[in-house]
Design a protein around this motif. Structure first.
Motif, PDB file in Angstrom:
ATOM      1  N   LYS A 157       0.577  -1.843  -0.341  1.00 15.97           N
ATOM      2  CA  LYS A 157      -0.324  -0.059   0.330  1.00 15.97           C
ATOM      3  C   LYS A 157       0.821   1.321  -0.339  1.00 15.97           C
ATOM      4  CE  LYS A 157      -3.032   1.580   3.627  1.00 15.97           C
ATOM      5  NZ  LYS A 157      -3.736   1.616   5.075  1.00 15.97           N
ATOM      6  N   GLY A 158       1.543   1.010   1.007  1.00 14.81           N
ATOM      7  CA  GLY A 158       2.607   2.647   0.830  1.00 14.81           C
ATOM      8  C   GLY A 158       3.827   2.557  -0.457  1.00 14.81           C
ATOM      9  N   LEU A 159       4.127   1.784  -0.954  1.00 15.58           N
ATOM     10  CA  LEU A 159       5.128   2.050  -2.276  1.00 15.58           C
ATOM     11  C   LEU A 159       4.546   1.926  -3.115  1.00 15.58           C
ATOM     12  CD1 LEU A 159       6.790  -1.514  -2.211  1.00 15.58           C
ATOM     13  CD2 LEU A 159       7.432   0.873  -1.372  1.00 15.58           C
ATOM     14  N   ALA A 160       3.068   1.638  -3.590  1.00 13.50           N
ATOM     15  CA  ALA A 160       1.710   1.637  -4.161  1.00 13.50           C
ATOM     16  C   ALA A 160       1.925   3.845  -4.633  1.00 13.50           C
ATOM     17  CB  ALA A 160       0.516   1.108  -3.983  1.00 13.50           C
ATOM     18  N   ALA A 161       1.543   4.026  -3.387  1.00  5.14           N
ATOM     19  CA  ALA A 161       1.110   5.707  -3.402  1.00  5.14           C
ATOM     20  C   ALA A 161       2.581   5.962  -3.433  1.00  5.14           C
ATOM     21  CB  ALA A 161       0.713   5.934  -1.495  1.00  5.14           C
ATOM     22  N   GLY A 162       3.211   5.721  -3.961  1.00  3.09           N
ATOM     23  CA  GLY A 162       4.795   6.702  -3.889  1.00  3.09           C
ATOM     24  C   GLY A 162       5.547   6.757  -3.145  1.00  3.09           C
ATOM     25  N   ALA A 163       5.959   6.367  -1.492  1.00  2.31           N
ATOM     26  CA  ALA A 163       6.294   6.448  -0.975  1.00  2.31           C
ATOM     27  C   ALA A 163       7.973   6.487  -1.414  1.00  2.31           C
ATOM     28  CB  ALA A 163       6.480   6.101   0.013  1.00  2.31           C
ATOM     29  N   ARG A 164       8.508   7.489  -0.957  1.00  3.53           N
ATOM     30  CA  ARG A 164      10.241   8.126  -0.674  1.00  3.53           C
ATOM     31  C   ARG A 164      10.297   6.977   0.272  1.00  3.53           C
ATOM     32  NH1 ARG A 164      10.111  13.568  -2.960  1.00  3.53           N
ATOM     33  NH2 ARG A 164       8.145  14.069  -1.470  1.00  3.53           N
ATOM     34  N   VAL A 165       9.879   7.257   1.262  1.00  6.89           N
ATOM     35  CA  VAL A 165      10.265   6.702   2.663  1.00  6.89           C
ATOM     36  C   VAL A 165       9.160   5.297   3.368  1.00  6.89           C
ATOM     37  CG1 VAL A 165      10.777   7.476   5.045  1.00  6.89           C
ATOM     38  CG2 VAL A 165      11.683   8.843   3.265  1.00  6.89           C
ATOM     39  N   LEU A 166       9.637   4.808   3.394  1.00  3.49           N
ATOM     40  CA  LEU A 166       8.604   3.738   4.423  1.00  3.49           C
ATOM     41  C   LEU A 166       9.572   3.311   5.932  1.00  3.49           C
ATOM     42  CD1 LEU A 166       6.965   1.389   3.411  1.00  3.49           C
ATOM     43  CD2 LEU A 166       8.569   0.405   2.588  1.00  3.49           C
ATOM     44  N   ILE A 167       8.503   3.723   6.846  1.00  8.54           N
ATOM     45  CA  ILE A 167       8.642   3.705   7.767  1.00  8.54           C
ATOM     46  C   ILE A 167       8.221   2.658   8.646  1.00  8.54           C
ATOM     47  CG2 ILE A 167       8.425   4.461   9.718  1.00  8.54           C
ATOM     48  CD1 ILE A 167       8.136   7.367   9.214  1.00  8.54           C
ATOM     49  N   LEU A 168       8.562   1.262   8.849  1.00  8.01           N
ATOM     50  CA  LEU A 168       8.155  -0.277   9.434  1.00  8.01           C
ATOM     51  C   LEU A 168       8.263  -0.159  11.108  1.00  8.01           C
ATOM     52  CD1 LEU A 168       9.980  -2.714   7.122  1.00  8.01           C
ATOM     53  CD2 LEU A 168       7.582  -1.633   6.709  1.00  8.01           C
ATOM     54  N   ASP A 169       7.354  -0.380  11.359  1.00 15.21           N
ATOM     55  CA  ASP A 169       7.241  -0.509  12.942  1.00 15.21           C
ATOM     56  C   ASP A 169       7.165  -1.261  13.936  1.00 15.21           C
ATOM     57  OD1 ASP A 169       6.843   1.186  16.099  1.00 15.21           O
ATOM     58  OD2 ASP A 169       5.676   2.134  15.913  1.00 15.21           O
ATOM     59  N   GLU A 170       8.176  -1.662  14.347  1.00 12.47           N
ATOM     60  CA  GLU A 170       8.175  -3.267  14.791  1.00 12.47           C
ATOM     61  C   GLU A 170       7.562  -4.795  14.583  1.00 12.47           C
ATOM     62  OE1 GLU A 170       9.082  -4.602  17.405  1.00 12.47           O
ATOM     63  OE2 GLU A 170       9.796  -3.250  18.756  1.00 12.47           O
ATOM     64  N   PRO A 171       7.745  -5.218  12.676  1.00 12.31           N
ATOM     65  CA  PRO A 171       6.852  -5.456  11.286  1.00 12.31           C
ATOM     66  C   PRO A 171       6.695  -6.590  11.891  1.00 12.31           C
ATOM     67  CG  PRO A 171       9.016  -4.364  10.773  1.00 12.31           C
ATOM     68  CD  PRO A 171       9.236  -4.084  12.168  1.00 12.31           C
ATOM     69  N   THR A 172       7.563  -6.908  12.813  1.00 16.95           N
ATOM     70  CA  THR A 172       7.822  -9.036  12.032  1.00 16.95           C
ATOM     71  C   THR A 172       7.343  -9.065  14.260  1.00 16.95           C
ATOM     72  OG1 THR A 172      10.241  -8.151  14.177  1.00 16.95           O
ATOM     73  CG2 THR A 172      10.252  -8.494  11.666  1.00 16.95           C
ATOM     74  N   THR A 173       6.790  -8.563  14.839  1.00 14.63           N
ATOM     75  CA  THR A 173       6.229  -9.254  15.761  1.00 14.63           C
ATOM     76  C   THR A 173       5.328 -10.228  16.042  1.00 14.63           C
ATOM     77  OG1 THR A 173       5.012  -6.742  16.206  1.00 14.63           O
ATOM     78  CG2 THR A 173       6.648  -7.573  17.980  1.00 14.63           C
ATOM     79  N   SER A 174       4.910 -10.088  14.588  1.00 13.58           N
ATOM     80  CA  SER A 174       3.104 -11.426  14.627  1.00 13.58           C
ATOM     81  C   SER A 174       4.048 -12.037  13.395  1.00 13.58           C
ATOM     82  CB  SER A 174       2.400 -10.876  14.627  1.00 13.58           C
ATOM     83  OG  SER A 174       1.788  -9.950  13.419  1.00 13.58           O
ATOM     84  N   LEU A 175       5.603 -12.599  12.903  1.00 18.08           N
ATOM     85  CA  LEU A 175       5.306 -12.849  11.719  1.00 18.08           C
ATOM     86  C   LEU A 175       6.216 -14.109  11.536  1.00 18.08           C
ATOM     87  CD1 LEU A 175       6.505 -10.089   9.350  1.00 18.08           C
ATOM     88  CD2 LEU A 175       4.354 -11.014   9.956  1.00 18.08           C
ATOM     89  N   THR A 176       6.032 -15.316  11.157  1.00 14.13           N
ATOM     90  CA  THR A 176       6.752 -16.395  11.718  1.00 14.13           C
ATOM     91  C   THR A 176       8.233 -16.278  10.591  1.00 14.13           C
ATOM     92  OG1 THR A 176       6.407 -17.430   9.701  1.00 14.13           O
ATOM     93  CG2 THR A 176       5.179 -17.976  11.008  1.00 14.13           C
ATOM     94  N   ARG A 177       9.678 -16.729  11.051  1.00 14.28           N
ATOM     95  CA  ARG A 177      10.671 -16.784  10.713  1.00 14.28           C
ATOM     96  C   ARG A 177      10.879 -16.105   9.222  1.00 14.28           C
ATOM     97  NH1 ARG A 177      14.762 -13.706  12.748  1.00 14.28           N
ATOM     98  NH2 ARG A 177      14.831 -13.209  10.728  1.00 14.28           N
ATOM     99  N   PRO A 178       9.927 -17.400   8.639  1.00 12.43           N
ATOM    100  CA  PRO A 178       9.858 -17.744   6.998  1.00 12.43           C
ATOM    101  C   PRO A 178       9.305 -16.024   6.252  1.00 12.43           C
ATOM    102  CG  PRO A 178       9.616 -19.569   7.591  1.00 12.43           C
ATOM    103  CD  PRO A 178      10.236 -18.120   8.843  1.00 12.43           C
ATOM    104  N   GLU A 179       9.247 -15.362   6.956  1.00 10.51           N
ATOM    105  CA  GLU A 179       7.833 -14.513   6.981  1.00 10.51           C
ATOM    106  C   GLU A 179       8.850 -12.970   6.996  1.00 10.51           C
ATOM    107  OE1 GLU A 179       2.953 -15.080   7.603  1.00 10.51           O
ATOM    108  OE2 GLU A 179       4.414 -14.411   9.175  1.00 10.51           O
ATOM    109  N   ALA A 180       9.517 -13.218   8.039  1.00 11.07           N
ATOM    110  CA  ALA A 180      10.230 -11.678   8.760  1.00 11.07           C
ATOM    111  C   ALA A 180      11.507 -11.810   7.731  1.00 11.07           C
ATOM    112  CB  ALA A 180      10.814 -12.741  10.192  1.00 11.07           C
ATOM    113  N   ASP A 181      11.667 -13.268   7.089  1.00  5.56           N
ATOM    114  CA  ASP A 181      12.432 -13.067   5.866  1.00  5.56           C
ATOM    115  C   ASP A 181      12.450 -12.277   4.917  1.00  5.56           C
ATOM    116  OD1 ASP A 181      14.685 -13.772   7.598  1.00  5.56           O
ATOM    117  OD2 ASP A 181      14.418 -16.678   7.198  1.00  5.56           O
TER     118      ASP A 181
END
Lengths: 499, 311
Positions: A157-181
Motif C-alpha cells: 500500500k505504501g509503495l503503491a502510493a509512491g512512498a519515498r520513505v517507508l517506516i516500519l514500526d515493529e514489523p516482525t512481532t507477529s511474523l514467522t521467521r520465513p515471513e520475516a525473511d
C-alpha cells in the motif's frame, strides 16, 4: 547529496511532558535506518510525527530538501512518507484491493453513475502485490489473510502510493521467521530502488543485519547515531539503558519473609508457556520484559479476567481458580491496571465515590456516607493524597501522579494482601513517583506482597527484592539481589524476540 | 443469493409467514402479499437511509420526526393553495436539510450521534407541531394517487422502494463513497490514518438518512392522505429494527441493503399485517413485533459467535 529526510531539533510534548527532545537525524536516499530504544523511549512518537499523525511542538523537518510540515496522515502520504503501524491499519471488512487504494479508488462513468472501476482496481492491485511478491486474489477480504500477508499488503500500500520513505514500526512481532525473511528481502529491494526505509525493532540482530545506519533513542533524546558497522548488540543495549539510577528510590528497612502469599503453579494461558512464581509476605517481585512479553496478560489471568487452561493460583494457600475477579478482591487480591484512564479510574466521579468503589462490597448493602468518608480520608492519608475536599474533586482534574495515588487508595480500602501493580508510574512525574514508591515500601513493611510489572529496568532495580524477566509469554530468567545487572536483564528480555 | 440464506431474518420471516398462513386463509393471497410490500415501502425506504448511518457506527433517532416535519410543511403549503407536487418537493427538501444539520453537529461540534439525534427527535417534532398548529390536515386526492397509481402494474410506492434499494445497494457496493462508509464504520481512527475524509463521509451519510426519511414519509403520507399530529411517531424504531434485522451491526462496518433491508422491512410489516388479519388484540402488536426482532437479532449474534466473529 540532499538527505531524503532531515529532522532538526524535533520535539514533542504530551500534557506538558516532553517525550521527544531535540532530535536531529538524517536519512539518505537508498538507505535503511534502524531505530532502537527501550519501551517509551520515543521511537513511535518520532515516527508518528514524521507520518503526520502528531504535529511536532519544536523543530523542523525537510524531505528531499523541501520544508515538510504535514497536518494529517493524508498530507504525509502525499509527500511520500508511508508509515506501517505496529498494529496494522487495514480494514478486514474490505477487500485487499480496496485496502491498497482506499483513499484513491479508481472510478469510471459520468457523475451520477460514477462507480469504482473494478477491472482497473484489480489490475492496479495485482501490480502492487507483485511488487511485494504476494500472490493473493485482490478481491479477497483482508479478514482472510495471515498476519504476514497483511504486513506485506501494508507495505504494498505504501509503495503503491509512491512512498519515498517507508517506516516500519515493529514489523516482525507477529511474523514467522520465513515471513520475516521475506519482508527483509523486500526491504533490501526497496532500498535498491532508491527509497529510504526507517526500521524500528527490538530485535537487535535483525536491525544490525538489515540496516545501513542505526540511531538509538533514550528518554526522548537521540543518544547515538552512526553506521551499523560501528555498533554491536552489546553496545546498543548499553546505549539503550545507560541511565543513572535516580535518587528517587527510598531504602526499605525490611526484607521479605519466607511465608508465601501469592503462588502461581504452572499457570497456563491459551497459547502461552506455563508460568510458576511465588510472591512472599513483605516482598516486591519485579517483572521485566518488553511490550508484548505477556506480563499484563499474566496479571489479568491471575486476577481472573482472562481464561486459564491449566495450573493453579493460590493466595495465602487458598485456591483461587474458580473465583470471579470480585471474589478474588474479597480474598485480598488487588490489581492496578496499566491503563489508569481506561479501566482504573472513573474520571468524572467525585473522588470519594471513586476511591470507595472497590471497598463497597465490604461495607454491606446500605452505605453509611460518614463512615465511608472517614475510610476514604484515612486511605488518602496513607498514600499521601492531599487534594482538599475529596468529595468535590474529580479524577480528571488531578495530575497523573495524583490519579495513580487515588487508584492506590481505592485498592487499599479493599484491604488487599497482594498488590499487582502494572506500570504504576507511567506518565507520573518524579515527585509523585517517589511518594508512590514510599507507599509501596510501607505496604510491604505492613506485610503485603507486591508483584510489580514495569518496563523501566531502573524502577525494578530500585524497588525489587527479586526480578523475573518475561519474553514470549514465559519467564526466561530470574535475578536475585546480588546479581542485578540491568544489561543482563535487558538482554534476557530481548533474547525471547530473536528466537 | 448466498447472502439471502445466511441472513437469519430470512428464516424468521419464513417462520412468521408460515404461522400466519396457517392461522389465516387470506394471508397467502396475491392481493395481501402485494399489500404487505406496499406497506413495507415507507419503513423500508427510511430503513435504507438508516443502514448508511448504522454502517458508520452511528444512529439517527430523529427519522420519525423528520417524516412528521416534512408532512406538516407539505400539509400547510398545500392547504394554503400550493399545488400538491410543490408540497411534495418541499417535504423532500426538509429531510436532507435536517440530515445536514445532524452531520455538521456530529462532525464539527464533536457530539455523539445518539445525543444529537435524540435532541433533534424532540426539536424537529416540536417544529412540526408548531408549523401545523397541531391540527390534522387533509390532503387532496391527487396525493393519494401517489400511493394507489400503478406503473406497469406495480404500485408507485413499491417502485420507489425498489429504486431506493437498488441505488443504495449500488452506492454501498460499487462506489468509492460506499467503500469509505464501510472503512469509517469499521474504525474511524484508522480511516483517518488511511487518509480518508472521515467528517465528509459522516455528513453525507446523515444527509442520505434525512433524505430517505423524507421520501419514506412522503410514501406513508400518500397512503394516509392526511397529516395527523402523531404521524411518523416511533417510526425510528421500525426503521432501526428493519435495518438490524437486515444484518446491520450497531457497532458499524457491517450491514447490507439488499437483501438485508428488504427482508427486514418486509418481516416487520408481515408481523403487523398478519396480526391484523387474525384480529389480534392491537395492544399485543408491540410485544409480538419486539419479540420477533429479538429472536432475529439473537439468531444473528449466535451465528456470528459460531463463526468466531465479533458479536
Amino acid at each position: 547529496m540532499t538527505p531524503r529526510v532531515e529532522l532538526r531539533d524535533v520535539g514533542k510534548q504530551f500534557a506538558g511532558v516532553w517525550v521527544l527532545r531535540g532530535v536531529t537525524l538524517t536519512v539518505p536516499p537508498g538507505a535503511v535506518l534502524g531505530l532502537v530504544g527501550e519501551n517509551g523511549a520515543g521511537k513511535s512518537t518520532l515516527m508518528n510525527v514524521l507520518a503526520g499523525v502528531h504535529r511536532p511542538d519544536a523543530g523542523t523537518i525537510r524531505v528531499d530538501g523541501a520544508d515538510y510540515a504535514p497536518r494529517s496522515p493524508a498530507e504525509a502520504a502525499a509527500a511520500g512518507i508511508a508509515l506501517v503501524h505496529q498494529e496494522l491499519n487495514l480494514f478486514p471488512n474490505l477487500s485487499v484491493g480496496e485496502n491498497l487504494f482506499l483513499d484513491r479508488l479508481p472510478t469510471k462513468g459520468a457523475v451520477p453513475l460514477r462507480r469504482v472501476d473494478r477491472p482497473r482496481l484489480r489490475a492496479d492491485a495485482e501490480e502492487a502485490l507483485a511488487v511485494v511478491g504476494l500472490a493473493v486474489d485482490p478481491g479477497r477480504p483482508v479478514s482472510g489473510l495471515s498476519p504476514g500477508e497483511r504486513q506485506l499488503v501494508e507495505v504494498a500500500k505504501g509503495l503503491a502510493a509512491g512512498a519515498r520513505v517507508l517506516i516500519l514500526d515493529e514489523p516482525t512481532t507477529s511474523l514467522t521467521r520465513p515471513e520475516a525473511d521475506r519482508l527483509f528481502a523486500l526491504v533490501r529491494q526497496v532500498r535498491a530502488a532508491g527509497k529510504s526505509v526507517v526500521y524500528i525493532s527490538h530485535n537487535l540482530p535483525d536491525v544490525l543485519g538489515l540496516c545501513d545506519a542505526v540511531a538509538v533513542l533514550r528518554d526522548g533524546a537521540l543518544v547515538a547515531h552512526g553506521p551499523a558497522g560501528e555498533f554491536t548488540e552489546d553496545r546498543l543495549i548499553t546505549l539503550m539503558v545507560g541511565r543513572q539510577l535516580d535518587q528517587v528510590y527510598p531504602q526499605r528497612a525490611t526484607g521479605p519473609t519466607a511465608e508465601p502469599l501469592l503462588e502461581l503453579d504452572r499457570l497456563t494461558r491459551p497459547g502461552a508457556a506455563p508460568v510458576s512464581l511465588t510472591v512472599h509476605r513483605g516482598e516486591v517481585v519485579g517483572v521485566a520484559g518488553l511490550m508484548g512479553a505477556g506480563r499484563t496478560e499474566l496479571a489479568r489471568a491471575v486476577f481472573g479476567l482472562d481464561p486459564v487452561t491449566a495450573g493453579d493460583v493460590r493466595l495465602g494457600g487458598e485456591l483461587l481458580a474458580a473465583l470471579t475477579p470480585a471474589a478474588r478482591i474479597r480474598k485480598g487480591l488487588a490489581f492496578l491496571t496499566e491503563d489508569r484512564r481506561g479501566d482504573g479510574l472513573l474520571m468524572d466521579a467525585a473522588l470519594t465515590d471513586e476511591v470507595s468503589l472497590a471497598a463497597l462490597p465490604r461495607h454491606g448493602p446500605w452505605l453509611r456516607p460518614g463512615r465511608l468518608r472517614q475510610a476514604v480520608a484515612a486511605a488518602a492519608i496513607r498514600v499521601n493524597l492531599s487534594q482538599g475536599r475529596l468529595d468535590e474533586r474529580t479524577a480528571r482534574t488531578l495530575s497523573g501522579g495524583n490519579q495513580q495515588k487515588a487508584v492506590l487508595a481505592k485498592w487499599l480500602l479493599a484491604g488487599p494482601r497482594v498488590l499487582i501493580l502494572d506500570e504504576p508510574t507511567r506518565g507520573v512525574d518524579v515527585g509523585a513517583r517517589a511518594e508512590i514508591y514510599r507507599t509501596i515500601n510501607e505496604l510491604v513493611k505492613a506485610g503485603l506482597g507486591v508483584l510489580l510489572i514495569s518496563s523501566e529496568v531502573e524502577e525494578l532495580l530500585g524497588m525489587r527484592d527479586r526480578i523475573l524477566v518475561m519474553a514470549g509469554g514465559a519467564v526466561r530468567a530470574e535475578f536475585r539481589r546480588p546479581e542485578f545487572d540491568r544489561e543482563a536483564i535487558l538482554r534476557a528480555a530481548l533474547a525471547g524476540r530473536a528466537a | 443469493m448466498r447472502d439471502l440464506l445466511t441472513l437469519p431474518a430470512v428464516w424468521v420471516l419464513a417462520a412468521v409467514a408460515a404461522v400466519f398462513a396457517a392461522l389465516s386463509p387470506q394471508f397467502l393471497t396475491a392481493g395481501n402479499l402485494i399489500n404487505v410490500l406496499i406497506q413495507s415501502s415507507a419503513v423500508g425506504i427510511v430503513a435504507t437511509g438508516m443502514t448508511f448511518v448504522l454502517l458508520t457506527a452511528g444512529i439517527d433517532l430523529s427519522v420519525g420526526s423528520v417524516m412528521f416535519l416534512g408532512a406538516a410543511v407539505c400539509g400547510v403549503l398545500v392547504g394554503g393553495g400550493w399545488p400538491w407536487w410543490a408540497g411534495a418537493v418541499a417535504m423532500l427538501a426538509v429531510g436532507p436539510a435536517c440530515g445536514l444539520l445532524h452531520g455538521l453537529a456530529i462532525t464539527r461540534l464533536g457530539l455523539t450521534p445518539f445525543v444529537v439525534t435524540l435532541s433533534s427527535l424532540f426539536v424537529i417534532r416540536g417544529l412540526g407541531l408548531w408549523v401545523s398548529r397541531t391540527r390534522a390536515m387533509n390532503l387532496p386526492d391527487d396525493f393519494r394517487q401517489l400511493a394507489t397509481e400503478r406503473v406497469l402494474g406495480v404500485p408507485v410506492p413499491v417502485w420507489l422502494f425498489g429504486v431506493v434499494l437498488l441505488a443504495s445497494q449500488w452506492v454501498v457496493g460499487r462506489t468509492r463513497f460506499g467503500r469509505h462508509v464501510l472503512a469509517v464504520g469499521h474504525d474511524a481512527a484508522a480511516a483517518r490514518k488511511a487518509g480518508l475524509d472521515v467528517g465528509g463521509v459522516l455528513v453525507r451519510v446523515y444527509l442520505i438518512c434525512g433524505a430517505c426519511a423524507a421520501l419514506g414519509g412522503l410514501v406513508a403520507l400518500a397512503q394516509l392522505s392526511a397529516v395527523s399530529p402523531t404521524f411518523g411517531r416511533d417510526r425510528e424504531f421500525d426503521a432501526i429494527a428493519a435495518a438490524v434485522l437486515g444484518g446491520a451491526s450497531l457497532f458499524g462496518g457491517r450491514g447490507n441493503v439488499l437483501p438485508g433491508v428488504l427482508v427486514g422491512a418486509v418481516t416487520i410489516q408481515t408481523v403487523y399485517n398478519g396480526l391484523n388479519l387474525i384480529d389480534a388484540d392491537p395492544y399485543s402488536y408491540p410485544v409480538i413485533t419486539g419479540g420477533v426482532v429479538f429472536l432475529a437479532v439473537l439468531a444473528d449474534s449466535l451465528r456470528n459467535r459460531l463463526r468466531g466473529g465479533r458479536p
